[in-house]
Design a protein around this motif. Structure first.
Motif, PDB file in Angstrom:
ATOM      1  N   TYR A  85       0.776  -1.207   0.155  1.00 56.39           N
ATOM      2  CA  TYR A  85      -0.046   0.024   0.153  1.00 56.39           C
ATOM      3  C   TYR A  85       0.899   1.107   0.027  1.00 56.39           C
ATOM      4  N   ALA A  86       0.629   2.101  -0.897  1.00 56.18           N
ATOM      5  CA  ALA A  86       1.210   3.477  -0.923  1.00 56.18           C
ATOM      6  C   ALA A  86       2.833   3.420  -1.187  1.00 56.18           C
ATOM      7  N   SER A  87       3.247   2.425  -1.921  1.00 58.04           N
ATOM      8  CA  SER A  87       4.613   2.128  -2.079  1.00 58.04           C
ATOM      9  C   SER A  87       5.106   2.697  -3.404  1.00 58.04           C
ATOM     10  N   SER A  88       6.225   2.159  -3.627  1.00 60.04           N
ATOM     11  CA  SER A  88       6.677   2.667  -5.052  1.00 60.04           C
ATOM     12  C   SER A  88       7.470   1.220  -5.774  1.00 60.04           C
ATOM     13  N   PRO A  89       7.460   1.387  -6.959  1.00 62.23           N
ATOM     14  CA  PRO A  89       8.151   0.206  -7.581  1.00 62.23           C
ATOM     15  C   PRO A  89       9.190  -0.357  -7.023  1.00 62.23           C
ATOM     16  N   HIS A  90      10.077   0.367  -6.863  1.00 63.83           N
ATOM     17  CA  HIS A  90      11.268  -0.011  -6.166  1.00 63.83           C
ATOM     18  C   HIS A  90      10.958  -0.617  -4.736  1.00 63.83           C
ATOM     19  N   ASP A  91      10.155  -0.303  -4.061  1.00 65.36           N
ATOM     20  CA  ASP A  91       9.622  -0.821  -2.502  1.00 65.36           C
ATOM     21  C   ASP A  91       9.004  -2.301  -3.085  1.00 65.36           C
ATOM     22  N   LEU A  92       8.195  -2.392  -4.103  1.00 66.50           N
ATOM     23  CA  LEU A  92       7.631  -3.595  -4.379  1.00 66.50           C
ATOM     24  C   LEU A  92       8.516  -4.674  -4.833  1.00 66.50           C
ATOM     25  N   LEU A  93       9.613  -4.075  -5.636  1.00 68.71           N
ATOM     26  CA  LEU A  93      10.558  -5.297  -6.019  1.00 68.71           C
ATOM     27  C   LEU A  93      11.277  -5.659  -4.883  1.00 68.71           C
ATOM     28  N   ALA A  94      11.504  -4.964  -3.793  1.00 67.77           N
ATOM     29  CA  ALA A  94      12.134  -5.568  -2.274  1.00 67.77           C
ATOM     30  C   ALA A  94      11.333  -6.595  -1.883  1.00 67.77           C
ATOM     31  N   VAL A  95       9.853  -6.296  -1.905  1.00 68.79           N
ATOM     32  CA  VAL A  95       8.982  -7.306  -1.278  1.00 68.79           C
ATOM     33  C   VAL A  95       9.215  -8.701  -2.343  1.00 68.79           C
ATOM     34  N   ILE A  96       9.242  -8.519  -3.609  1.00 66.80           N
ATOM     35  CA  ILE A  96       9.550  -9.773  -4.409  1.00 66.80           C
ATOM     36  C   ILE A  96      10.911 -10.449  -4.093  1.00 66.80           C
ATOM     37  N   TYR A  97      11.920  -9.404  -3.911  1.00 61.81           N
ATOM     38  CA  TYR A  97      13.191 -10.042  -3.679  1.00 61.81           C
ATOM     39  C   TYR A  97      13.238 -10.894  -2.437  1.00 61.81           C
ATOM     40  N   ALA A  98      12.401 -10.289  -1.550  1.00 57.70           N
ATOM     41  CA  ALA A  98      12.520 -11.041  -0.369  1.00 57.70           C
ATOM     42  C   ALA A  98      11.513 -12.520   0.008  1.00 57.70           C
ATOM     43  N   LEU A  99      10.833 -12.884  -1.105  1.00 57.70           N
ATOM     44  CA  LEU A  99      10.011 -13.907  -1.259  1.00 57.70           C
ATOM     45  C   LEU A  99      10.815 -15.331  -1.000  1.00 57.70           C
ATOM     46  N   ASP A 100      10.083 -16.131  -0.633  1.00 56.58           N
ATOM     47  CA  ASP A 100      10.954 -17.535  -0.128  1.00 56.58           C
ATOM     48  C   ASP A 100      11.021 -18.202  -1.648  1.00 56.58           C
ATOM     49  N   GLU A 101      12.243 -18.709  -1.819  1.00 56.00           N
ATOM     50  CA  GLU A 101      12.436 -19.183  -3.138  1.00 56.00           C
ATOM     51  C   GLU A 101      11.582 -20.476  -3.182  1.00 56.00           C
ATOM     52  N   LYS A 102      10.966 -21.143  -2.388  1.00 58.57           N
ATOM     53  CA  LYS A 102      10.386 -22.232  -2.259  1.00 58.57           C
ATOM     54  C   LYS A 102       8.749 -22.027  -2.974  1.00 58.57           C
ATOM     55  N   LEU A 103       8.669 -20.776  -3.063  1.00 63.65           N
ATOM     56  CA  LEU A 103       7.376 -20.211  -3.766  1.00 63.65           C
ATOM     57  C   LEU A 103       7.660 -19.854  -5.319  1.00 63.65           C
ATOM     58  N   ASP A 104       6.904 -20.640  -6.070  1.00 59.43           N
ATOM     59  CA  ASP A 104       6.911 -20.475  -7.591  1.00 59.43           C
ATOM     60  C   ASP A 104       6.010 -19.597  -8.174  1.00 59.43           C
TER      61      ASP A 104
END
Length: 162
Positions: A85-104
Motif C-alpha cells: 500500500y502506498a509504495s513505489s515500484p522499487h519498494d514492490l521489487l524489494a518485497v518480491i526479492y524477499a520472497l521465499d525461493e520455495k514459492l514458484d
C-alpha cells in the motif's frame, strides 16, 4: 525453474462515502462483479498461486478475497502486507526479492500508480493497468531476485472488459 508473478490491481472502488479514509474505501457494485469474474478466468486457466498477498486497503483485500474464492485459495491464508500500500515500484521489487525461493507462483493485490509503474518496468508491453486487471509475468529463473533484472519469458494482461 519458473517463477510466476501476478500483479492484480484492486477492482473498482466506491468514493460515495467521503467520511471514509482511503484505507476504508470499499468496492462498488461493478468491482464486486469484476473481481469474481477475473477469479473465474484465472481458475479456468488452472492458476494456483503458492501465496496471495494484499495491501491492507479494504478495496484490495476484498478483491483478493473474491478472487481467492474462485481459485480455491483459502481466505484465511491471504497475507496482508502493508508494503503493498502506498509504495513505489522499487519498494514492490524489494518485497518480491524477499520472497521465499520455495514459492514458484505469487499473486499480489494492490494499487495504481505503483502497480502500473512496476508492470511497465517489468515489460514495456504493459502500458495501462485498469481496475481489476491481472498482469502475469513468467520468468525463467529459480531466484526471485532476478525479477526486474531479467526480462520475463511470458507476459499476459487480462482485464474485465477484455
Amino acid at each position: 525453474m519458473v517463477k510466476t508473478l501476478y500483479l492484480v490491481r484492486h477492482a473498482k472502488s466506491s468514493r460515495d462515502n467521503t467520511s471514509l479514509s482511503d484505507l476504508e474505501r470499499p468496492l462498488d457494485e461493478r468491482g464486486r462483479q469484476d473481481a469474481p469474474t477475473m477469479g473465474k478466468r484465472l481458475s479456468k486457466r488452472g492458476v494456483k498461486p503458492d501465496l496471495l498477498a494484499s495491501s491492507p486497503a479494504l478495496r484490495a483485500l476484498t478483491t483478493a478475497q473474491l478472487v481467492a474464492d474462485e481459485i480455491g485459495y483459502p481466505r484465511k491464508d491471504i497475507v496482508v502486507d502493508e508494503r503493498l500500500y502506498a509504495s513505489s515500484p522499487h519498494d514492490l521489487l524489494a518485497v518480491i526479492y524477499a520472497l521465499d525461493e520455495k514459492l514458484d507462483c505469487v499473486m499480489f493485490f494492490g494499487h495504481n500508480p505503483e502497480f502500473a509503474d512496476l508492470t511497465h518496468r517489468l515489460s514495456s508491453e504493459m502500458i495501462d493497468l485498469p481496475t481489476c486487471a491481472v498482469a502475469e509475468f513468467r520468468f525463467d529463473t529459480k531466484a526471485w531476485a532476478d525479477v526486474g533484472r531479467i526480462g520475463p519469458a511470458k507476459v499476459k494482461l487480462d482485464a474485465p472488459k477484455k
